[in-house]
Design a protein around this motif. Structure first.
Motif, PDB file in Angstrom:
ATOM      1  N   ALA A  70      93.962  27.269 -38.109  1.00 30.54           N
ATOM      2  CA  ALA A  70      94.126  26.214 -38.798  1.00 30.54           C
ATOM      3  C   ALA A  70      95.733  26.270 -38.599  1.00 30.54           C
ATOM      4  CB  ALA A  70      93.367  25.601 -40.285  1.00 30.54           C
ATOM      5  N   LYS A  71      96.393  25.004 -38.449  1.00 30.19           N
ATOM      6  CA  LYS A  71      97.775  24.802 -38.187  1.00 30.19           C
ATOM      7  C   LYS A  71      98.158  25.647 -39.534  1.00 30.19           C
ATOM      8  CE  LYS A  71     100.187  21.458 -40.186  1.00 30.19           C
ATOM      9  NZ  LYS A  71     101.041  19.858 -40.782  1.00 30.19           N
ATOM     10  N   ASN A  72      97.861  25.796 -40.558  1.00 27.17           N
ATOM     11  CA  ASN A  72      98.585  26.622 -41.890  1.00 27.17           C
ATOM     12  C   ASN A  72      98.633  27.843 -41.757  1.00 27.17           C
ATOM     13  OD1 ASN A  72      99.204  23.991 -43.095  1.00 27.17           O
ATOM     14  ND2 ASN A  72      97.578  23.863 -44.689  1.00 27.17           N
ATOM     15  N   SER A  73      97.468  28.859 -40.925  1.00 28.32           N
ATOM     16  CA  SER A  73      97.372  30.358 -40.824  1.00 28.32           C
ATOM     17  C   SER A  73      98.163  30.103 -39.368  1.00 28.32           C
ATOM     18  CB  SER A  73      96.243  30.977 -40.645  1.00 28.32           C
ATOM     19  OG  SER A  73      95.351  29.717 -39.717  1.00 28.32           O
ATOM     20  N   VAL A  74      97.550  29.588 -38.371  1.00 32.90           N
ATOM     21  CA  VAL A  74      99.065  29.968 -37.297  1.00 32.90           C
ATOM     22  C   VAL A  74     100.324  30.184 -37.247  1.00 32.90           C
ATOM     23  CG1 VAL A  74      98.794  28.939 -34.821  1.00 32.90           C
ATOM     24  CG2 VAL A  74      96.357  29.069 -35.581  1.00 32.90           C
ATOM     25  N   LEU A  75     100.956  29.076 -37.329  1.00 29.50           N
ATOM     26  CA  LEU A  75     102.393  29.412 -37.850  1.00 29.50           C
ATOM     27  C   LEU A  75     103.197  30.553 -38.494  1.00 29.50           C
ATOM     28  CD1 LEU A  75     103.047  25.062 -38.670  1.00 29.50           C
ATOM     29  CD2 LEU A  75     102.912  26.339 -36.176  1.00 29.50           C
ATOM     30  N   PRO A  76     102.585  30.710 -39.422  1.00 26.38           N
ATOM     31  CA  PRO A  76     103.047  32.013 -40.188  1.00 26.38           C
ATOM     32  C   PRO A  76     102.934  33.341 -39.281  1.00 26.38           C
ATOM     33  CG  PRO A  76     101.977  30.732 -41.893  1.00 26.38           C
ATOM     34  CD  PRO A  76     101.927  30.100 -40.710  1.00 26.38           C
ATOM     35  N   ILE A  77     101.543  33.497 -38.766  1.00 31.30           N
ATOM     36  CA  ILE A  77     101.857  35.144 -37.789  1.00 31.30           C
ATOM     37  C   ILE A  77     101.736  34.679 -36.030  1.00 31.30           C
ATOM     38  CG2 ILE A  77      99.305  35.174 -36.042  1.00 31.30           C
ATOM     39  CD1 ILE A  77      97.443  34.513 -38.417  1.00 31.30           C
ATOM     40  N   LEU A  78     101.923  33.154 -35.910  1.00 33.97           N
ATOM     41  CA  LEU A  78     102.956  33.133 -34.691  1.00 33.97           C
ATOM     42  C   LEU A  78     104.803  33.437 -35.101  1.00 33.97           C
ATOM     43  CD1 LEU A  78     102.996  29.572 -33.254  1.00 33.97           C
ATOM     44  CD2 LEU A  78     102.456  31.803 -32.583  1.00 33.97           C
ATOM     45  N   ALA A  79     104.787  32.910 -36.293  1.00 36.17           N
ATOM     46  CA  ALA A  79     106.324  33.763 -36.968  1.00 36.17           C
ATOM     47  C   ALA A  79     106.261  35.735 -36.617  1.00 36.17           C
ATOM     48  CB  ALA A  79     106.759  33.360 -37.886  1.00 36.17           C
ATOM     49  N   ALA A  80     105.695  36.408 -38.057  1.00 38.55           N
ATOM     50  CA  ALA A  80     105.092  37.799 -37.429  1.00 38.55           C
ATOM     51  C   ALA A  80     104.905  37.883 -36.587  1.00 38.55           C
ATOM     52  CB  ALA A  80     103.600  37.411 -38.491  1.00 38.55           C
ATOM     53  N   ALA A  81     104.649  37.565 -35.135  1.00 37.03           N
ATOM     54  CA  ALA A  81     104.607  38.066 -34.143  1.00 37.03           C
ATOM     55  C   ALA A  81     105.411  38.431 -33.277  1.00 37.03           C
ATOM     56  CB  ALA A  81     103.726  37.221 -32.922  1.00 37.03           C
ATOM     57  N   VAL A  82     106.891  37.798 -34.189  1.00 38.26           N
ATOM     58  CA  VAL A  82     107.951  38.088 -33.315  1.00 38.26           C
ATOM     59  C   VAL A  82     108.770  40.054 -33.491  1.00 38.26           C
ATOM     60  CG1 VAL A  82     110.352  37.770 -33.210  1.00 38.26           C
ATOM     61  CG2 VAL A  82     108.826  35.729 -33.512  1.00 38.26           C
ATOM     62  N   LEU A  83     107.978  40.164 -35.090  1.00 39.10           N
ATOM     63  CA  LEU A  83     107.973  41.842 -35.647  1.00 39.10           C
ATOM     64  C   LEU A  83     107.540  42.981 -34.443  1.00 39.10           C
ATOM     65  CD1 LEU A  83     108.025  40.751 -39.428  1.00 39.10           C
ATOM     66  CD2 LEU A  83     110.049  40.860 -37.927  1.00 39.10           C
ATOM     67  N   CYS A  84     106.459  42.082 -33.718  1.00 44.90           N
ATOM     68  CA  CYS A  84     105.232  42.997 -32.659  1.00 44.90           C
ATOM     69  C   CYS A  84     105.718  43.765 -31.614  1.00 44.90           C
ATOM     70  CB  CYS A  84     104.822  42.532 -32.700  1.00 44.90           C
ATOM     71  SG  CYS A  84     102.854  42.547 -34.004  1.00 44.90           S
ATOM     72  N   GLN A  85     106.374  45.144 -31.681  1.00 42.87           N
ATOM     73  CA  GLN A  85     107.003  45.403 -29.928  1.00 42.87           C
ATOM     74  C   GLN A  85     106.354  45.176 -28.869  1.00 42.87           C
ATOM     75  OE1 GLN A  85     108.145  49.217 -30.686  1.00 42.87           O
ATOM     76  NE2 GLN A  85     109.861  48.470 -32.481  1.00 42.87           N
ATOM     77  N   SER A  86     104.593  44.938 -28.746  1.00 43.51           N
ATOM     78  CA  SER A  86     103.578  44.909 -27.517  1.00 43.51           C
ATOM     79  C   SER A  86     102.629  43.027 -27.920  1.00 43.51           C
ATOM     80  CB  SER A  86     102.217  46.060 -28.231  1.00 43.51           C
ATOM     81  OG  SER A  86     101.643  45.419 -29.444  1.00 43.51           O
ATOM     82  N   PRO A  87     102.388  43.027 -27.273  1.00 46.24           N
ATOM     83  CA  PRO A  87     101.827  41.392 -27.263  1.00 46.24           C
ATOM     84  C   PRO A  87     101.105  41.495 -27.842  1.00 46.24           C
ATOM     85  CG  PRO A  87     101.714  42.103 -24.863  1.00 46.24           C
ATOM     86  CD  PRO A  87     102.799  43.377 -25.984  1.00 46.24           C
ATOM     87  N   CYS A  88     100.840  40.279 -28.738  1.00 47.81           N
ATOM     88  CA  CYS A  88     100.059  39.856 -29.343  1.00 47.81           C
ATOM     89  C   CYS A  88      99.282  38.482 -29.133  1.00 47.81           C
ATOM     90  CB  CYS A  88     100.914  38.801 -30.480  1.00 47.81           C
ATOM     91  SG  CYS A  88     102.178  40.447 -31.984  1.00 47.81           S
ATOM     92  N   VAL A  89      98.382  38.009 -29.124  1.00 45.53           N
ATOM     93  CA  VAL A  89      96.966  37.692 -28.757  1.00 45.53           C
ATOM     94  C   VAL A  89      96.160  36.988 -29.774  1.00 45.53           C
ATOM     95  CG1 VAL A  89      95.074  37.352 -27.325  1.00 45.53           C
ATOM     96  CG2 VAL A  89      96.899  39.301 -26.691  1.00 45.53           C
ATOM     97  N   LEU A  90      96.464  35.663 -29.968  1.00 45.00           N
ATOM     98  CA  LEU A  90      96.154  35.030 -30.974  1.00 45.00           C
ATOM     99  C   LEU A  90      95.320  33.704 -30.491  1.00 45.00           C
ATOM    100  CD1 LEU A  90      99.057  33.913 -32.964  1.00 45.00           C
ATOM    101  CD2 LEU A  90      98.057  35.707 -33.313  1.00 45.00           C
ATOM    102  N   HIS A  91      93.426  33.541 -31.476  1.00 43.84           N
ATOM    103  CA  HIS A  91      92.414  33.455 -30.589  1.00 43.84           C
ATOM    104  C   HIS A  91      92.321  31.732 -31.484  1.00 43.84           C
ATOM    105  CE1 HIS A  91      90.976  36.110 -27.545  1.00 43.84           C
ATOM    106  NE2 HIS A  91      91.254  37.012 -28.328  1.00 43.84           N
ATOM    107  N   ASN A  92      91.513  31.188 -30.963  1.00 50.12           N
ATOM    108  CA  ASN A  92      91.528  29.771 -31.688  1.00 50.12           C
ATOM    109  C   ASN A  92      92.312  29.087 -32.159  1.00 50.12           C
ATOM    110  OD1 ASN A  92      89.345  28.450 -33.179  1.00 50.12           O
ATOM    111  ND2 ASN A  92      89.031  29.541 -34.554  1.00 50.12           N
ATOM    112  N   CYS A  93      93.418  29.507 -31.848  1.00 48.73           N
ATOM    113  CA  CYS A  93      95.057  27.906 -32.387  1.00 48.73           C
ATOM    114  C   CYS A  93      94.798  27.070 -31.778  1.00 48.73           C
ATOM    115  CB  CYS A  93      95.342  28.780 -31.256  1.00 48.73           C
ATOM    116  SG  CYS A  93      96.065  30.370 -31.922  1.00 48.73           S
ATOM    117  N   PRO A  94      94.965  26.263 -32.895  1.00 47.44           N
ATOM    118  CA  PRO A  94      94.801  23.808 -32.268  1.00 47.44           C
ATOM    119  C   PRO A  94      95.652  23.718 -31.662  1.00 47.44           C
ATOM    120  CG  PRO A  94      95.513  25.121 -34.375  1.00 47.44           C
ATOM    121  CD  PRO A  94      95.390  25.820 -34.424  1.00 47.44           C
ATOM    122  N   GLN A  95      95.152  22.857 -30.846  1.00 48.62           N
ATOM    123  CA  GLN A  95      96.429  21.849 -29.823  1.00 48.62           C
ATOM    124  C   GLN A  95      96.782  21.141 -30.664  1.00 48.62           C
ATOM    125  OE1 GLN A  95      96.467  23.041 -26.844  1.00 48.62           O
ATOM    126  NE2 GLN A  95      95.612  24.060 -26.282  1.00 48.62           N
TER     127      GLN A  95
END
Length: 67
Positions: free
Chosen positions: A21-46
């Motif tokens: 859902a949009k309400n969960s994907v957007l904060p996760i994308l922002a948090a991915a900036v803090l990771c040092q390794s690649p992040c893979v997100l599945h089931n993101c809405p278009q």
């Protein structure tokens, strides 16, 4: 309101299942900036909000790929 406090020098690892859902994907994308390794997100809405967030991350120097 819940508070998540992380202290110490131990690395974090693991996975979390979250519905696409949009309400969960957007904060996760922002948090991915803090990771040092690649992040893979599945089931993101278009939706435009997600596309705009990816453009912002690319502008900030992140590499993104949508499949």
């Amino acid at each position: 309101m819940q508070i998540l406090s992380v202290t110490g020098g131990a690395p974090l690892y693991g996975s979390v299942s979250i519905h696409g859902a949009k309400n969960s994907v957007l904060p996760i994308l922002a948090a991915a900036v803090l990771c040092q390794s690649p992040c893979v997100l599945h089931n993101c809405p278009q939706i435009e909000d997600v596309s705009a967030a990816l453009e912002i991350l690319e502008y900030l120097g992140c590499r993104t790929e949508r499949q």
